[in-house]
Enzyme design. Sequence first.
Site: not given
Length: 242
Positions: A141, A154
Amino acid sequence: MSQTDASRPVAVVTGGTRGIGLAVARDLAATHHVVVGGRSAGSVGRVVDELPSAEGLVADLADCSPGGSLDSALTDLAARHPRVDVLVHSAGILRSGTVADAPASDWVESLTVNVVAVAAVTRALLPALRAAEGRVVAVNSGSGFTSGAGGGAYAASKFALRALTDALREEERGNGVRVTSVHPGRVDTDMQHELVSFEGAEYDAARYLDVESVVAAVRLALEAGPRANVDSISVRPRGYTA
């Protein structure tokens, strides 16, 4: 109903029942026997049935304990496939919240599914990957490079995933295994809907990457020439800073 074609190279895709993982599984199905990873036997079975040569890997990535569902499924998979040509790590979970508000369980779950399970799956399949001089692609990501308010758990897992893949790349160079980390910006998926809902914003799909752009990045890594390795790919939405 899917049939197994033993002449095809083998690709294992975790998170293969939705989002990026599903799109990658469908793309690889044109050339590979695809092992579709997912938590639900029903959802895995539906994807397997639509592909020309496929099978399922049903396991809970949150259960990395010895003898747990993931351990047992990987043992069976390794026994069936002594050679694995491609391993794509696409499974992941999103846990949002500030450090002040997020419970410790959010951090544990995020790190377990997004990092520890990746290490467990890779370790179990490394002999087969080495035998095939295979490719490992981790769908990371943009949060693997930067973190913001409310995204600590996250991003921490994605920073750690980048560290894992960097280490694996160097460890396996001599064994012929090539490792790529793909870092998409915000993508139009179910997870994005979850994040935008947490942010209290209005969802605008035009602001986000389409899934097919991430699939193309994965393909780029897999199709690198025999003397090349694509270490890292960053894919951002065109025209937006997301």
